[in-house]
Enzyme design. Structure first.
Site, PDB file in Angstrom:
ATOM      1  N   ARG A  35       0.845  -1.209   0.000  1.00 23.94           N
ATOM      2  CA  ARG A  35       0.000   0.000   0.000  1.00 23.94           C
ATOM      3  C   ARG A  35       0.876   1.253   0.000  1.00 23.94           C
ATOM      4  NH1 ARG A  35      -3.073  -3.931   2.045  1.00 23.94           N
ATOM      5  NH2 ARG A  35      -5.362  -3.789   2.003  1.00 23.94           N
ATOM      6  N   GLY A 108      -2.265 -11.018  -4.719  1.00 22.27           N
ATOM      7  CA  GLY A 108      -3.562 -10.350  -4.780  1.00 22.27           C
ATOM      8  C   GLY A 108      -3.440  -8.839  -4.788  1.00 22.27           C
ATOM      9  N   ARG A 136      -8.263 -16.455  -9.759  1.00 21.46           N
ATOM     10  CA  ARG A 136      -8.617 -15.635  -8.602  1.00 21.46           C
ATOM     11  C   ARG A 136      -9.566 -14.505  -9.002  1.00 21.46           C
ATOM     12  NH1 ARG A 136      -3.652 -14.405  -4.737  1.00 21.46           N
ATOM     13  NH2 ARG A 136      -5.416 -13.948  -3.357  1.00 21.46           N
ATOM     14  N   SER A 183     -11.805  -8.076   0.371  1.00 20.85           N
ATOM     15  CA  SER A 183     -11.792  -6.653   0.718  1.00 20.85           C
ATOM     16  C   SER A 183     -10.841  -5.876  -0.183  1.00 20.85           C
ATOM     17  CB  SER A 183     -11.360  -6.482   2.179  1.00 20.85           C
ATOM     18  OG  SER A 183     -10.005  -6.860   2.355  1.00 20.85           O
ATOM     19  N   GLN A 184      -9.922  -6.571  -0.859  1.00 18.55           N
ATOM     20  CA  GLN A 184      -8.983  -5.893  -1.753  1.00 18.55           C
ATOM     21  C   GLN A 184      -9.697  -5.178  -2.896  1.00 18.55           C
ATOM     22  OE1 GLN A 184      -6.099  -8.814  -2.976  1.00 18.55           O
ATOM     23  NE2 GLN A 184      -4.979  -8.729  -1.043  1.00 18.55           N
ATOM     24  N   GLU A 330      -6.684 -14.580   6.950  1.00 19.20           N
ATOM     25  CA  GLU A 330      -5.327 -15.032   6.635  1.00 19.20           C
ATOM     26  C   GLU A 330      -4.685 -15.805   7.783  1.00 19.20           C
ATOM     27  OE1 GLU A 330      -2.660 -11.086   7.453  1.00 19.20           O
ATOM     28  OE2 GLU A 330      -4.311 -10.925   6.019  1.00 19.20           O
ATOM     29  N   HIS A 357      -8.475 -17.891  -2.299  1.00 19.43           N
ATOM     30  CA  HIS A 357      -7.182 -17.278  -2.018  1.00 19.43           C
ATOM     31  C   HIS A 357      -6.098 -17.933  -2.876  1.00 19.43           C
ATOM     32  CE1 HIS A 357      -7.481 -14.592   1.741  1.00 19.43           C
ATOM     33  NE2 HIS A 357      -8.638 -14.587   1.109  1.00 19.43           N
ATOM     34  N   LYS A 427       7.113 -15.742  -0.616  1.00 20.36           N
ATOM     35  CA  LYS A 427       6.064 -14.791  -1.027  1.00 20.36           C
ATOM     36  C   LYS A 427       5.975 -13.632  -0.056  1.00 20.36           C
ATOM     37  CE  LYS A 427       1.034 -14.623  -1.742  1.00 20.36           C
ATOM     38  NZ  LYS A 427       0.962 -14.007  -3.084  1.00 20.36           N
TER      39      LYS A 427
END
Length: 445
Positions: A35, A108, A136, A183-184, A330, A357, A427
């Site tokens: 972000r 994502g 996805r 929510s992304q 998560e 996910h 990741k």
């Protein structure tokens, strides 16, 4: 497009030979890092991102922004006004442009946050990624951007791969979106909203909205960058977020430790009856991982926030739990791993969205824990876990970093667990095997 190796080596998960006592320094938050990079790239002046997470997901994000023309200078060390040292990235905004091809991997945040950014670029921006990324959910973001004035070519798939035909600006305005799967979707539109001509008003139409802490994180970071954001929590309409058009400030952001990535290390203390200290645990945060303090305490541990960080201690007993994880989905793989070793059953609720996910996490956890002798049953929105004596075997990860760390947690108490493709932890958690070994040796990580 990034290819997934067809065959992965097996990593013998270390068995704990006693109580764990260690201090583990957890790398920075992926959610905050990515972000911060997006907001810095859209700002009107240069900024800093300090103590960023260096992982596959954050590298994909920084590489993508560079492809759009943003300058990102990485330094080995720097210092800010609050004394934060360590690695720092100088982000220099520029006029966004194509043509460019962006590899989203299976991240994502990259596949959802950057198409809105790409609408502000001049030229065609193609998005591609790992095979799993094609499956996805992305259609809601694509349709929302079209409503706001974007031109996107996805051959009618509503998914990757796709091309954003950037026009150098986007009109923006009001858009309805069903963010029940992620929510992304909301965060993606809010992050670029200040740069849209009319800003953006996002109206969520679905019946559920998972991972609300991540939306709160987005809102808080937008406001810190100078954006005006109206939210339901601030007295606005339910499920409606508004971002006014404005310039964003170039900021000096210090990234918090990734609290969700602290989970396997805290679980080690819980399982072995030991103590693990996580330095720099924030006293106030929007990260979902902060809920671990409450959840793992309910499962048998205790914790204290001290000047040294979060000190978590296991009691030697693990209790089952009935918990709604809708806002902190998560954390589900790690909690399921601990629950499989508990002294009573557990029910994990509110996480139906995990089927979409990095992999179908509910199906994967069920298959892998049951493959070691467990008794896990999928429910409509989660898992029911009845502890059983477990045995060794191969724990498949499905190229999912949280599956790999969940397997390692079980391996602390079950001899002979072998993790397929533990490298997938890169990741978000680079050098996990080394950190795990150092924790078990008592040297810390």
């Amino acid at each position: 497009m990034t290819e997934t190796p067809a065959l992965h080596a097996l990593w013998p998960a270390p068995l704990a030979d006693g109580t764990v006592h260690a201090t583990v320094t957890v790398p920075g938050s992926k959610s905050v890092t990515n972000r911060a990079l997006v907001l810095a790239a859209l700002a009107a002046e240069p900024g800093w991102v300090r103590r960023p997470l260096r992982s596959r997901d954050s590298q994909l994000m920084s590489d993508a922004l560079r492809a759009l023309g943003v300058g990102i200078e990485e330094t080995a060390s720097s210092s800010s006004g609050d004394g934060a040292g360590g690695e720092a990235w100088r982000v220099i905004p520029a006029a966004l442009h194509g043509p460019a091809t962006i590899d989203v991997g299976n991240a994502g945040t990259v596949m959802r946050f950057l198409p809105p950014v790409a609408t502000l670029a001049a030229g065609d921006i193609r998005f591609d990624g790992d095979p799993r990324s094609y499956e996805r959910p992305l259609g809601q973001v694509i349709s929302a951007l079209r409503t706001l004035g974007a031109r996107i070519d996805d051959d009618g798939r509503g998914a990757l791969p796709l091309t954003v035909q950037g026009g150098g600006a986007l009109e923006g305005g009001v858009v309805e979106i069903d963010a029940s799967n992620s929510s992304q979707f909301v965060s993606a539109l809010l992050l670029s909203g200040p740069r849209f001509n009319q800003g953006v008003e996002v109206r969520h139409t679905g019946t559920t909205l998972p991972s609300m802490p991540h939306i709160r994180m987005t809102v808080e970071m937008l406001r810190a960058a100078g954006a005006q954001v109206d939210t339901p929590e601030a007295g606005g309409e339910p499920n409606v977020w508004r971002v006014a058009p404005s310039a964003l400030l170039g900021r000096d952001v210090v990234v918090e430790p990734d609290l969700s990535n602290a989970q396997p290390f805290l679980a080690a203390a819980l399982i072995t009856g030991g103590t693990v200290t996580i330095p720099d645990w924030p006293r106030r945060t929007t990260q979902p991982g902060d809920e671990l303090r409450r959840i793992f305490t309910e499962m048998g541990g205790s914790c204290e926030l001290t000047d040294a960080g979060l000190v978590f201690t296991g009691s030697g007993k693990i209790h089952g739990i009935d918990v709604d994880l809708g806002e902190v989905g998560e954390l589900t793989p790690g909690i399921a791993a601990v629950a499989a070793l508990a002294d009573s059953p557990s029910t994990l609720r509110g996480v139906a969205h995990l089927r979409l996910h990095e992999t179908d996490r509910l199906a994967a956890l069920t298959a892998e824990i049951n493959g070691l002798g467990g008794e896990v049953t999928e429910t409509a929105d989660g898992l029911h876990i009845r502890p059983r004596p477990l045995h060794g075997g191969v724990f498949h990860t499905y190229d999912d970093h949280r599956m790999a760390t969940a397997g390692a947690v079980i391996g602390l108490a079950v001899e002979g667990v072998q993790i397929e493709n533990v490298a997938t932890t890169a990741k978000t958690l680079p050098d996990f095997p080394k950190m795990w070994a150092r924790m078990l040796s008592g040297a810390g990580a």
